[in-house]
Motif scaffolding. Structure first.
Motif, mmCIF file in Angstrom:
data_model
loop_
_atom_site.group_PDB
_atom_site.id
_atom_site.type_symbol
_atom_site.label_atom_id
_atom_site.label_comp_id
_atom_site.label_asym_id
_atom_site.label_seq_id
_atom_site.Cartn_x
_atom_site.Cartn_y
_atom_site.Cartn_z
ATOM 1 N N HIS B 153 0.795 -1.234 0.000
ATOM 2 C CA HIS B 153 0.000 0.000 0.000
ATOM 3 C C HIS B 153 0.826 1.281 0.000
ATOM 4 N N CYS B 168 -7.663 0.474 -4.962
ATOM 5 C CA CYS B 168 -7.595 0.303 -3.507
ATOM 6 C C CYS B 168 -8.694 1.107 -2.811
ATOM 7 N N HIS B 171 -6.726 3.770 -0.591
ATOM 8 C CA HIS B 171 -5.801 4.766 -1.147
ATOM 9 C C HIS B 171 -5.942 4.933 -2.658
ATOM 10 N N CYS B 174 -2.563 3.499 -4.711
ATOM 11 C CA CYS B 174 -1.319 3.011 -4.095
ATOM 12 C C CYS B 174 -0.764 1.912 -5.007
HETATM 13 ZN ZN LIG Z 1 -3.850 0.866 -0.669
#
Ligand SMILES: [Zn+2]
Ligand SMILES: Nc1ncnc2c1ncn2[C@@H]1O[C@H](COP(=O)(O)OP(=O)(O)O)[C@@H](O)[C@H]1O
Ligand SMILES: Nc1ncnc2c1ncn2[C@@H]1O[C@H](COP(=O)(O)OP(=O)(O)O)[C@@H](O)[C@H]1O
Ligand SMILES: [Zn+2]
Lengths: 284, 284
Positions: B153, B168, B171, B174
Motif C-alpha cells: 500500500h 484500492c 488509497h 497506491c
Molecule cells: Zn492501498
C-alpha cells in the motif's frame, strides 16, 4: 573506557566515557582532510585506555562485512573523504572492537536505548537537515543489509501546488530533493529558518514528510518514528505531519497514537553521539 | 513433529513433517467459515503428535505481543474472519508453541532458509497477485514491529501514460491499487494472464514494481528481493523490472548484480508453507 565518533560532513563529535556512560567527555572538531581530522581524533583518544569504539558516520559508507571495502567511506560528495578506510585507520591505532554504522543508525540506537524510544524493540530516526537520512533499529540491532538504508532518496508524489524541480543530483525530485533544507531554500529563495510564518511552506513540507513516514511505516512497521535535524526545529511541523499522515494512511494500518508515534528526539542533538557510545558498549 | 498452516483467503495449505523437514505431508482445504475450516485443520493435525506449529496468515493480523488481540485476524475484507482469534483456537487445541506471522513473512523465511536467499541474513518477499503483499526477514527474524509490513500500500508515482484511477478502497492509486492483478484486469478489461503480448501492459507494470523495489531497497537494504504471485508468472517482467529499477536508482546505492538481486522464488509456490514449517522448527 568507551570511545565514540559521530562523524559528520562539517564536524566530528568525539566522546569518551566510562563503561556505564555515567561520565561522558566530549569534543567537537571540524571535518577537514582525513589526515588532519584523524590526527585530532587520535590526539583526543590517546589520552584514554579505550576498550571499544563506536562510530556513526556520514556516508555513503560500506557496512557489508563481506566486502573488500568494509569500513570505508565510499562515494561521498566530500571528495577528500571518498574511498577512505575509516575503520582501518582506527583499527590500526587501537586494537579494540569498533562498531561501525551510519550516523542515523547510531542516532536511532541512542534514541532506542536512552531517548524517545526507550522500552521499544524498534524505532526509526529521520534527520531533515542539509540532506534527509534515515536509520532504524530492528530487534535491538541497527538496520543494515546488503548496504545501509538511504531513506532520504525514496520517490514521492508531488504536492499539487508544488512545481519545484528538486535538488537531488541523482533523482531530482526524490524526498531529499524536495524536502531537505536546501530544497526549501531554493524553492523560496530564503533559508528555511526565515520562513516560519509561511503556512504554505510547511503544508508542502509536511505533505512530503508524511508521505515518507507512511512508506516507512508500511515497509518497516517501527514502533516509533523520531524526526530530528535542522528543519524539524520548526516544531509546528510535527502536528502538520501527523495530520497529513493520518489522511494519507486513511485507517489502513494500526499505529500507536500519532502523538506517541511521530515524535521529536528525546536526546536532542545528542542522539548520534550517545548512540555511538552505546554501540561501543555493546562491543564489550 | 511439526505442523504448519499457510492460511490464505481462498485456501489453507496444511503440512506436517518430522523435525528435520525431510518427510512432509500436505493437504489443501478451501477457506470457508472459521468454524468449518478449523474443524478440518484439527481433523488433519489430530493424527499427529505435534511439538510446534508455524502459521503464516492472510491479514491484516495482530502480531503485537503487547496487544489484547495478539494472534487475531483483524480488519480483513473477509467478513467471517474479522476479529477471529486464530492463534487462540490453535493454542486451545494444541498445548505447543505456535509461531505466528504473515503469509509473506513466512514465505520470506522459507526463501531465506531453503530457497533463493539461502546463505543471506535478510531478504524481502513480494507477492503480486490478487493483492500485493510484502514480507521480510532481517537478521534471520521475520520483520515485525508495532504491526507487520503492508508493503503493497505504499504511494507510488503515476506512470505518465497511465490514467487508471486505482482499485484500492483505502488509497485508490497506491501500489496495490495500480499494479495488483485486479488493477491490470480493470485497466484493460482483460485478465492479466491474457495480456502476455501487450508490451504497454508490462512496461507500466514494471515501472510501478521497480519504483516499489527502489523504495524497499532504500528503506530496508535487503540482500535479496524475491517476487512471487500470479502476476509474476509473466516472466518477461523480471528483466523489465530490473531495467526500470536501474534507471530509477540511477547508481545511487550499491546493490548486488540485479540478476542476483531481483529474482523469482526458489521454492515456487511452496515458499509459504515451507516457511511455516521452518518457523515451527525454530520454536523447538
Ligand atoms: Zn492501498
Ligand atoms: N530553525 C530552523 N528552521 C528551519 N530550518 C532550519 C533551522 N535551522 C537549520 N535549518 C535548516 O537545516 C539545514 C541544516 O541542517 P542541520 O540538521 O542543522 O545540519 P546538517 O544536516 O548539515 O547536519 C539547513 O538547510 C538549514 O536551512
Ligand atoms: N499467468 C498469469 N499471468 C498474469 N497474471 C496472472 C497469471 N496467473 C494469475 N494471474 C493473476 O494473479 C492474480 C491472482 O493471484 P495469485 O497469486 O494466483 O492468487 P492470490 O493472490 O489470490 O493468492 C489474478 O489477478 C490473476 O489475474
Ligand atoms: Zn535522491
Amino acid at each position: 573506557m568507551l570511545g565514540a565518533i559521530e562523524a559528520g560532513g562539517t564536524k566530528f563529535v568525539l566522546a569518551v566515557s566510562d563503561n556505564t556512560l555515567e561520565h561522558v567527555e566530549k569534543l567537537s572538531i571540524p571535518t577537514t582532510t582525513p589526515e588532519e581530522t584523524f590526527d585530532k581524533v587520535f590526539e583526543f583518544f590517546d589520552n584514554y585506555t579505550l576498550e571499544a569504539i563506536g562510530v556513526g558516520s556520514f556516508g555513503p559508507i560500506d557496512v557489508n562485512k563481506n566486502s573488500s571495502t568494509y569500513g570505508y567511506v565510499t562515494s561521498t560528495p566530500k571528495l577528500a573523504w571518498q574511498n577512505v578506510d575509516f575503520l582501518g585507520k582506527l583499527k590500526e591505532r587501537y586494537a579494540v572492537p569498533v562498531a561501525w554504522t551510519t550516523d542515523v543508525n547510531a542516532a536511532a540506537y541512542g534514541e532506542l536505548k536512552k531517548g524517545a524510544a526507550v522500552g521499544k524493540n524498534s524505532c526509526l530516526y529521520l534527520t531533515v537537515g542539509t540532506g534527509i537520512g534515515g536509520g532504524a533499529v530492528i530487534n535491538g540491532e541497527p538496520l543494515e543489509g546488503y548496504g545501509h538504508p538511504e531513506m532520504g532518496h525514496i520517490p514521492v508524489r508531488m504536492h499539487e501546488e508544488d512545481s519545484f524541480k528538486g535538488t537531488c543530483p541523482y533523482h531530482s525530485n526524490c524526498l531529499e530533493g524536495l524536502a531537505a533544507g536546501p530544497a526549501i531554500e531554493q524553492r523560496y529563495n530564503k533559508k528555511a529558518q526565515y520562513l516560519t510564518d509561511r503556512k504554505d511552506v510547511w503544508d508542502i513540507e509536511a505533505y512530503y514528510l508524511a508521505q515518507a513516514l507512511m512508506t516507512y511505516t508500511l515497509t518497516l512497521s517501527p514502533e516509533k518514528i523520531i524526526l530530528g535535524g535542522g528543519v524539524m526545529k520548526q516544531s509546528q511541523l510535527y502536528p502538520l505531519i501527523r495530520k497529513e499522515f493520518s489522511k494519507l494512511v486513511n485507517g489502513y494500518v494500526a499505529t500507536p497514537d500519532l502523538d506517541e508515534y511521530i515524535v521529536s528526539p528525546g536526546l536532542d542533538d545528542n542522539a548520534g553521539i550517545t548512540g555511538c557510545l552505546l554501540l561501543a558498549q555493546k562491543e564489550l
